[in-house]
Design an enzyme around this catalytic site. Structure first.
Site, mmCIF file in Angstrom:
data_model
loop_
_atom_site.group_PDB
_atom_site.id
_atom_site.type_symbol
_atom_site.label_atom_id
_atom_site.label_comp_id
_atom_site.label_asym_id
_atom_site.label_seq_id
_atom_site.Cartn_x
_atom_site.Cartn_y
_atom_site.Cartn_z
ATOM 1 N N ASP A 85 29.400 45.538 76.857
ATOM 2 C CA ASP A 85 28.423 45.109 77.847
ATOM 3 C C ASP A 85 28.828 45.448 79.275
ATOM 4 O O ASP A 85 27.970 45.488 80.162
ATOM 5 C CB ASP A 85 28.170 43.603 77.719
ATOM 6 C CG ASP A 85 27.107 43.303 76.683
ATOM 7 O OD1 ASP A 85 27.025 44.065 75.697
ATOM 8 O OD2 ASP A 85 26.356 42.329 76.845
ATOM 9 N N CYS A 126 33.136 42.510 71.034
ATOM 10 C CA CYS A 126 32.168 42.345 72.123
ATOM 11 C C CYS A 126 30.781 41.961 71.595
ATOM 12 O O CYS A 126 30.525 41.983 70.391
ATOM 13 C CB CYS A 126 32.120 43.616 72.957
ATOM 14 S SG CYS A 126 31.253 43.426 74.538
ATOM 15 N N ASP A 127 29.900 41.656 72.537
ATOM 16 C CA ASP A 127 28.647 40.937 72.280
ATOM 17 C C ASP A 127 27.864 41.370 71.046
ATOM 18 O O ASP A 127 27.430 40.536 70.248
ATOM 19 C CB ASP A 127 27.715 41.085 73.485
ATOM 20 C CG ASP A 127 28.240 40.377 74.715
ATOM 21 O OD1 ASP A 127 29.456 40.180 74.807
ATOM 22 O OD2 ASP A 127 27.440 40.038 75.590
ATOM 23 N N LYS A 128 27.611 42.661 70.882
ATOM 24 C CA LYS A 128 26.700 43.115 69.837
ATOM 25 C C LYS A 128 27.384 43.291 68.485
ATOM 26 O O LYS A 128 26.694 43.460 67.471
ATOM 27 C CB LYS A 128 26.038 44.440 70.241
ATOM 28 C CG LYS A 128 25.384 44.417 71.609
ATOM 29 C CD LYS A 128 24.341 43.333 71.732
ATOM 30 C CE LYS A 128 23.722 43.313 73.120
ATOM 31 N NZ LYS A 128 24.641 42.924 74.202
ATOM 32 N N CYS A 198 35.015 38.680 77.026
ATOM 33 C CA CYS A 198 34.932 37.926 78.277
ATOM 34 C C CYS A 198 35.335 36.470 78.091
ATOM 35 O O CYS A 198 34.904 35.806 77.133
ATOM 36 C CB CYS A 198 33.508 37.952 78.816
ATOM 37 S SG CYS A 198 32.912 39.587 79.235
ATOM 38 N N SER A 473 23.121 37.719 80.328
ATOM 39 C CA SER A 473 24.483 37.515 79.847
ATOM 40 C C SER A 473 24.721 36.042 79.617
ATOM 41 O O SER A 473 24.168 35.193 80.332
ATOM 42 C CB SER A 473 25.494 38.041 80.875
ATOM 43 O OG SER A 473 26.805 37.600 80.574
#
Length: 559
Positions: A85, A126-128, A198, A473
């Site tokens: 991201d 990470c996010d996805k 993050c 986000s």
């Protein structure tokens, strides 16, 4: 009496073409004769040298590989596309991020189904990646387990704690001339001190927590620090657990049931996860062919209070939440509203798993009887501007803001909205509408989160609301309404908003209304100008043709 070993789909009939050619390939790779009778396990590794989120995954994959071998399996590491991201969002305003989620799902299908492997260990970062892995597990329905690969840590910058959230917000502070470029540059040097996703309860850590809440990750593994010995221990246990899942033929659709998704939703609102969680849970449910309405489950969870206050929802850092008991600690506290009879990747029920976990630190994870907030951390709002719903992170909205009424200022390009912070077009007491940024409109959801972060950094987070069909986000805070459904490019009411229209956001009533007569709204929608065809080529053009509405998780499929 001994039981008959389960027939493995990876064990081909001797003498057939596929047996012969694969045998030749694998013998050349060093497999031994006895390996052909063992379970073949995919280690799905989304490693990449582009982003700190993934830089440690090769080491985790090696740990899992050894554990599978020692448990009697044959591991095969496979690689997939890897969206970050904060790195692969640079191109085309982040339009590649959401489409890469579904690209990963198809990538995994091609490799695991094409090779007819027997199980999967999915390394999520990470996010996805976590939603993609949950979607792939549900679609393929072969024994699977998620390994959550952990969060990064920040450091001090001068006399203040610094992390990626602070950097993110400080871009707005720079544009508002509250800090200098030198100060922002110094912050970038100390924001991240190691690998992982993050810090904070952003989308990555939120989805790690959802993997455990669904029963697809080992209890106690979310959140977890990247690069630590604890992560290696869980990687070993995952390598062992996948062999047990294959042996017992326990498959994702036995775990990701309607009751499991209901548990995940209630856990999400209790800890205040990212606004992106609903779309990803919807997508995982659709791929798993589960009959559950995730949006309605969020609406039904209004009585579940917020039992944590992890940044950006409050002062606690993600490592504090981890040490206090993590998502399993939160689930222990809200067990009264969960179905604890559901099956998990341990082969045991959620009840068994929670009973084996230590009691949480109640200074960080409160009991339901004495929560941090009596309302859920995440909620659905509806109204004539979002008839299918929109998502608000209540826990990140300033406590004094529950009714916000202001004129709209409309942008169809996030860069222009950010410029508006500098040229004065964006100012106090407005509702900024960011539209045509959804999966269909982008094409590929535009990463609208940078504007919200800049807004907060400029000191306008409690006096300007943002309403968008673009992607936000989990680090965003402020008066933010995201995932407006249907999106503007699908003919949703967001497309009919004009500069100066009054928008009323009532968080107590969970409504978002455009203050125009219904007849006028219908007239505007009937007379929307035709949009020019996209000039995008390649993957984004294909994605636009295939992507389903946000209410269907923005999964791919025939319309």
């Amino acid at each position: 009496m001994t039981s008959t070993p389960r027939k493995l789909r990876s064990k081909f009939e001797p003498g057939t073409t596929r047996w012969a050619v694969r045998r030749a390939q694998w013998m050349a790779m060093g497999l031994k004769e006895e390996d052909f009778d063992k379970p073949k396990i995919a280690i799905v590794n989304s490693s990449s040298k582009l982003s700190v989120c993934f830089q440690h995954l090769d080491g985790v994959a090696a740990v899992v590989e050894r554990a599978i071998r020692e448990a009697g399996g044959v591991p095969f590491e496979i690689r997939t596309a890897t969206p970050s991201d904060f790195v692969t969002s640079a191109g085309k305003q982040g339009r590649y991020l959401m489409p890469t989620r579904d690209l990963m799902v198809n990538d995994i299908e091609v490799q695991v189904e094409g090779a007819e492997l027997d199980g999967m260990v999915l390394l999520s970062s990470c996010d996805k990646t976590t939603p993609a892995h949950l979607m792939a597990a549900g679609r393929l329905n072969v024994p699977s387990i998620i390994v959550t690969c952990g969060y990064q840590l920040g450091d001090q910058c001068g006399d203040r704690h610094n992390d990626i959230e602070e950097v993110y917000k400080s871009v707005g502070a720079l544009k508002a001339r509250k800090i200098t470029l030198k100060q922002l540059t110094d912050m970038t040097c100390t924001a991240i001190t190691g690998p992982g996703v993050c810090a904070g309860l952003a989308t990555a850590n939120s989805m790690h927590c959802m993997a455990e809440a669904l029963g697809m990750a080992l209890p106690g593994s979310a959140p977890i620090r990247a690069g630590g010995e604890k992560l290696n221990e869980y990687a070993v246990r995952a390598g062992q657990a996948i062999m047990e899942l294959v042996e017992k033929d326990i498959r994702p659709r036995q775990i990701m049931t309607a009751a499991a998704f209901r548990n995940a939703v209630r856990t999400a609102v209790a800890i205040g996860t990212s606004v992106n969680v609903p779309r990803h849970l919807i997508a995982a449910a659709i791929e798993s062919e589960v009959d559950v309405d995730v949006i309605k489950e969020f609406e039904a969870a209004v009585e579940v209070p917020q039992v944590t206050q992890v940044r950006p929802n409050g002062p606690d850092r993600i490592e504090t939440f981890d040490q206090a008991g993590g998502v399993s600690g939160a689930m222990k506290q809200i067990a009264a509203v969960l179905d604890t009879s559901v099956l998990t990747v341990t082969g045991r029920t959620l009840k068994d798993n929670l009973e084996a976990r230590p009691a949480p630190d109640e200074s960080v994870i409160k009991p339901m009887s004495a929560p941090f907030r009596r309302e859920p951390g995440l909620a659905i709002v509806r109204g004539n501007l979002a008839p299918q719903g929109a998502v608000v992170k209540l826990s990140a909205v300033p406590a004094h803001v529950r009714l916000f009424t202001a004129p709209a200022v409309v942008f169809e390009d996030e860069a222009l909205a950010i410029a508006g912070l500098e040229n004065g077009k964006v100012h106090r007491n407005q509702v900024v509408v960011l539209r045509m940024l959804g999966p269909k409109g982008g094409p590929g959801t535009v990463f609208a989160a940078s504007f919200m972060a800049a807004l907060v950094g400029a000191g306008l987070g409690d006096t300007v609301a943002v309403v968008t069909d673009g992607e936000l986000s989990g680090l965003n805070s402020g008066i933010t309404i995201g995932q407006v459904m249907p999106e503007a490019a699908e003919g949703g009411p967001l497309a009919a908003v004009a500069d100066g229209d009054t928008i009323i956001i009532d968080l107590n009533r969970r409504t978002i209304m455009l203050d125009v007569a219904q007849e006028e709204l219908q007239r505007r929608l009937a007379n929307l100008p035709a949009r020019a065809a996209t000039t995008e080529k390649g993957w984004l053009a294909m994605y636009q043709q295939l992507v389903q509405p946000l209410a269907k998780g923005a999964v791919l499929g025939a319309r």
